[in-house]
Design a protein around this motif. Structure first.
Motif, PDB file in Angstrom:
ATOM      1  N   VAL A 194       4.111  37.845   1.933  1.00  0.00           N
ATOM      2  CA  VAL A 194       5.363  38.505   1.572  1.00  0.00           C
ATOM      3  C   VAL A 194       5.555  38.569   0.056  1.00  0.00           C
ATOM      4  N   SER A 195       4.915  37.669  -0.670  1.00  0.00           N
ATOM      5  CA  SER A 195       5.050  37.696  -2.137  1.00  0.00           C
ATOM      6  C   SER A 195       3.885  38.407  -2.815  1.00  0.00           C
ATOM      7  N   THR A 196       2.851  38.744  -2.042  1.00  0.00           N
ATOM      8  CA  THR A 196       1.683  39.439  -2.612  1.00  0.00           C
ATOM      9  C   THR A 196       1.309  40.589  -1.670  1.00  0.00           C
ATOM     10  N   PRO A 197       2.151  41.616  -1.609  1.00  0.00           N
ATOM     11  CA  PRO A 197       1.909  42.685  -0.624  1.00  0.00           C
ATOM     12  C   PRO A 197       0.599  43.433  -0.840  1.00  0.00           C
TER      13      PRO A 197
ATOM     14  N   ARG B  64       0.862  -1.178   0.000  1.00  0.00           N
ATOM     15  CA  ARG B  64       0.000   0.000   0.000  1.00  0.00           C
ATOM     16  C   ARG B  64       0.900   1.230   0.000  1.00  0.00           C
ATOM     17  N   VAL B  65       0.372   2.311  -0.540  1.00  0.00           N
ATOM     18  CA  VAL B  65       1.213   3.500  -0.725  1.00  0.00           C
ATOM     19  C   VAL B  65       0.514   4.737  -0.155  1.00  0.00           C
ATOM     20  N   ILE B  66       1.254   5.485   0.637  1.00  0.00           N
ATOM     21  CA  ILE B  66       0.751   6.744   1.199  1.00  0.00           C
ATOM     22  C   ILE B  66       1.640   7.875   0.684  1.00  0.00           C
ATOM     23  N   VAL B  67       1.003   8.894   0.132  1.00  0.00           N
ATOM     24  CA  VAL B  67       1.736  10.050  -0.374  1.00  0.00           C
ATOM     25  C   VAL B  67       1.390  11.257   0.501  1.00  0.00           C
ATOM     26  N   GLU B  68       2.413  11.964   0.965  1.00  0.00           N
ATOM     27  CA  GLU B  68       2.162  13.221   1.669  1.00  0.00           C
ATOM     28  C   GLU B  68       2.683  14.356   0.795  1.00  0.00           C
ATOM     29  N   MET B  69       1.876  15.376   0.656  1.00  0.00           N
ATOM     30  CA  MET B  69       2.309  16.514  -0.152  1.00  0.00           C
ATOM     31  C   MET B  69       1.788  17.804   0.483  1.00  0.00           C
ATOM     32  N   GLY B  70       2.429  18.917   0.127  1.00  0.00           N
ATOM     33  CA  GLY B  70       1.977  20.203   0.631  1.00  0.00           C
ATOM     34  C   GLY B  70       1.107  20.895  -0.401  1.00  0.00           C
ATOM     35  N   ASP B  71       0.459  21.988   0.004  1.00  0.00           N
ATOM     36  CA  ASP B  71      -0.401  22.704  -0.947  1.00  0.00           C
ATOM     37  C   ASP B  71       0.436  23.379  -2.032  1.00  0.00           C
ATOM     38  N   GLY B  72       1.566  23.978  -1.637  1.00  0.00           N
ATOM     39  CA  GLY B  72       2.431  24.575  -2.655  1.00  0.00           C
ATOM     40  C   GLY B  72       3.092  23.517  -3.512  1.00  0.00           C
ATOM     41  N   ASP B  73       3.430  22.446  -2.895  1.00  0.00           N
ATOM     42  CA  ASP B  73       4.129  21.319  -3.527  1.00  0.00           C
ATOM     43  C   ASP B  73       3.190  20.529  -4.462  1.00  0.00           C
TER      44      ASP B  73
ATOM     45  N   GLY C 290       5.130  27.638   3.806  1.00  0.00           N
ATOM     46  CA  GLY C 290       5.707  27.799   5.134  1.00  0.00           C
ATOM     47  C   GLY C 290       7.224  27.694   5.146  1.00  0.00           C
ATOM     48  N   LEU C 291       7.741  26.674   4.464  1.00  0.00           N
ATOM     49  CA  LEU C 291       9.179  26.403   4.531  1.00  0.00           C
ATOM     50  C   LEU C 291       9.996  27.566   3.980  1.00  0.00           C
ATOM     51  N   THR C 292       9.445  28.243   2.970  1.00  0.00           N
ATOM     52  CA  THR C 292      10.195  29.340   2.346  1.00  0.00           C
ATOM     53  C   THR C 292       9.762  30.699   2.877  1.00  0.00           C
ATOM     54  N   THR C 293       9.136  30.706   4.041  1.00  0.00           N
ATOM     55  CA  THR C 293       8.829  31.891   4.848  1.00  0.00           C
ATOM     56  C   THR C 293       7.684  32.762   4.349  1.00  0.00           C
ATOM     57  N   GLY C 294       6.586  32.121   3.978  1.00  0.00           N
ATOM     58  CA  GLY C 294       5.328  32.840   3.908  1.00  0.00           C
ATOM     59  C   GLY C 294       4.878  33.430   2.596  1.00  0.00           C
ATOM     60  N   GLN C 295       5.299  32.842   1.475  1.00  0.00           N
ATOM     61  CA  GLN C 295       4.787  33.324   0.184  1.00  0.00           C
ATOM     62  C   GLN C 295       3.387  32.724  -0.081  1.00  0.00           C
ATOM     63  N   ALA C 296       2.642  33.372  -0.973  1.00  0.00           N
ATOM     64  CA  ALA C 296       1.307  32.871  -1.332  1.00  0.00           C
ATOM     65  C   ALA C 296       1.433  31.539  -2.059  1.00  0.00           C
ATOM     66  N   SER C 297       0.578  30.602  -1.691  1.00  0.00           N
ATOM     67  CA  SER C 297       0.562  29.285  -2.341  1.00  0.00           C
ATOM     68  C   SER C 297      -0.697  29.198  -3.215  1.00  0.00           C
ATOM     69  N   PRO C 298      -0.871  28.099  -3.947  1.00  0.00           N
ATOM     70  CA  PRO C 298      -2.069  27.986  -4.798  1.00  0.00           C
ATOM     71  C   PRO C 298      -3.386  27.978  -4.033  1.00  0.00           C
ATOM     72  N   THR C 299      -3.345  27.725  -2.714  1.00  0.00           N
ATOM     73  CA  THR C 299      -4.602  27.700  -1.960  1.00  0.00           C
ATOM     74  C   THR C 299      -4.745  28.888  -1.002  1.00  0.00           C
ATOM     75  N   THR C 300      -3.866  29.857  -1.106  1.00  0.00           N
ATOM     76  CA  THR C 300      -3.990  31.045  -0.255  1.00  0.00           C
ATOM     77  C   THR C 300      -5.294  31.784  -0.575  1.00  0.00           C
ATOM     78  N   ASP C 301      -5.928  32.292   0.458  1.00  0.00           N
ATOM     79  CA  ASP C 301      -7.210  32.978   0.268  1.00  0.00           C
ATOM     80  C   ASP C 301      -7.082  34.187  -0.650  1.00  0.00           C
ATOM     81  N   HIS C 302      -8.150  34.408  -1.390  1.00  0.00           N
ATOM     82  CA  HIS C 302      -8.240  35.573  -2.261  1.00  0.00           C
ATOM     83  C   HIS C 302      -8.049  36.861  -1.443  1.00  0.00           C
TER      84      HIS C 302
END
Ligand code: SF4
Length: 294
Positions: free
Chosen positions: A142-145, A86-95, A125-137
Motif C-alpha cells: 500500500v505504500s509502494t504501489p 537473562r534477557v529476551i528481546v522480541e522485535m519486529g522487522d519494521g520495528d 502488519g499492525l499499520t495495515t501493510g506498508q513496505a518494511s525494511p525487509t520487504t522483497d524487492h
C-alpha cells in the motif's frame, strides 16, 4: 517449580489474526522455556511496537513493552544492572530493522548478552501493510504501489558483519525446529539473534507459509560449519529474493548460521555490572501501600 507451556499464558487470549506466524513463535518460545526449566523470576522479556509487541499482553512473564524500535535500550540497561537475569528481546522487522536498526547494530558489536527474536514478516502488519525494511524487492504494497525499489535489509549478514556471536534463522512453519533454535540461543552467552520468517497472512500475500515451505532447507541436516563467519556471510547473501524468485532459484536456509562461544560480552568488560545494584525484596512482594500512594 517446573512450568508447563500453559503457565506462560496470561488470561488474555492472543488477538493475532488466525493463522498468523506469531502464534507459532509464541508456542515455540514457551516450549523452549519449559525445556530449559527457567523460572519466571530468572528472566525478563522486552517488546517493541508492532503485532509482535501485542505479545506483551499474552506472555505471563516479567517484562516491558517499549516504544517503537526501542526494545533493545531498556533490555540492555536491565541486563547491565541485573547480572542474575537473562534477557529476551522480541522485535519486529519494521520495528527492529527500521527505527531500531542503530540499536541493533551496536548491540551486535558490543556482543551484549541477550537473545533477540525478530518477527520478520517482511511487512508492517499492525499499520495495515506498508513496505518494511525487509520487504522483497519490487513487491507492491500500500505504500509502494509501483513496487519496492530498495533491496531488503539482510539481518543475518548485518549481525555477522557487526560481530554478533550467535546468529540463526527460523521459520514459524516448523515449531519443533524453531523451539530448538530458541533453546540454543537462550543458552548462548553473548548476543544471540534468531531472525524468524513469520508469515503475515493478512498483508503479505507473497511470502506465505506455502511460499516458504517450497524453499526452506535446514542447515543442521547438512554438514554446515557454524564456526566460519565468512562462509556464513556468503550464505546470507544467497537469500535475497524478489518477485522472480522461484523455488529452484531461491532456497532459504534455516538453522544456525554462526556460533562462537567464549567471545567476551559487554557485561563482562564492565566491572560495575558484575555486582547487582539492588537488594532482593522479600517475596511475595506487597505493593498495595505503594499503589495507594500513587
Ligand atoms: Fe499477524 Fe499480520 Fe495479523 Fe499482524 S496483521 S496479527 S502480523 S497476520
Amino acid at each position: 517449580m517446573g512450568y508447563e507451556v500453559k503457565d506462560f499464558n496470561t488470561a488474555n487470549r492472543p488477538t493475532w489474526c488466525p493463522g498468523c506466524g506469531n502464534h507459532a513463535m509464541f508456542e515455540a518460545l514457551k516450549r523452549a522455556l519449559v525445556e530449559l526449566g527457567w523460572s519466571k523470576e530468572e528472566f525478563a522479556m522486552f517488546w517493541g511496537i508492532g503485532c509482535h509487541g501485542n505479545g506483551s499482553d499474552f506472555h505471563d512473564v516479567q517484562g516491558f513493552h517499549a516504544l517503537h524500535g526501542r526494545s533493545l535500550p531498556p533490555a540492555i540497561a536491565y541486563r547491565l544492572t541485573r547480572p542474575d537475569q537473562r534477557v529476551i528481546v522480541e522485535m519486529g522487522d519494521g520495528d527492529g530493522y527500521g527505527l531500531g536498526l542503530g540499536h541493533f547494530v551496536h548491540a551486535c558489536r558490543r556482543n551484549d548478552d541477550l537473545t533477540v527474536i525478530a518477527h520478520n514478516n517482511q511487512i508492517y502488519g499492525l499499520t495495515t501493510g506498508q513496505a518494511s525494511p525487509t520487504t522483497d524487492h519490487l513487491m507492491k504494497t500500500v505504500s509502494t504501489p509501483s513496487g519496492v525499489l530498495e533491496q531488503p535489509i539482510n539481518p543475518i549478514g548485518l549481525a555477522l558483519a557487526e560481530g554478533a556471536s550467535f546468529i540463526a534463522r527460523g521459520f514459524a512453519g516448523d515449531i519443533p525446529h524453531l523451539t530448538q533454535l530458541y533453546v540454543q540461543a537462550l543458552t548462548h552467552k553473548g548476543f544471540a539473534l534468531v531472525d524468524v520468517f513469520q508469515p503475515c497472512v493478512t498483508w503479505n500475500k507473497l511470502n506465505t507459509f506455502g511460499w516458504f515451505r517450497e524453499r526452506v532447507y535446514k542447515l543442521d541436516e547438512m554438514d554446515w560449519d557454524t564456526s566460519d563467519r565468512s562462509k556464513a556471510f556468503d550464505l546470507s547473501l544467497t537469500t535475497f529474493h524478489d518477485l522472480t524468485c522461484t523455488p529452484e532459484s531461491c532456497r532459504v536456509p534455516i538453522g544456525v548460521f554462526y556460533c562462537e562461544e567464549g567471545q567476551p560480552t559487554y557485561e563482562e568488560a564492565t566491572p560495575a555490572s558484575q555486582e547487582p545494584g539492588f537488594v532482593h525484596a522479600e517475596k511475595p512482594r506487597d505493593v498495595s501501600e505503594l499503589m495507594m500512594r500513587l
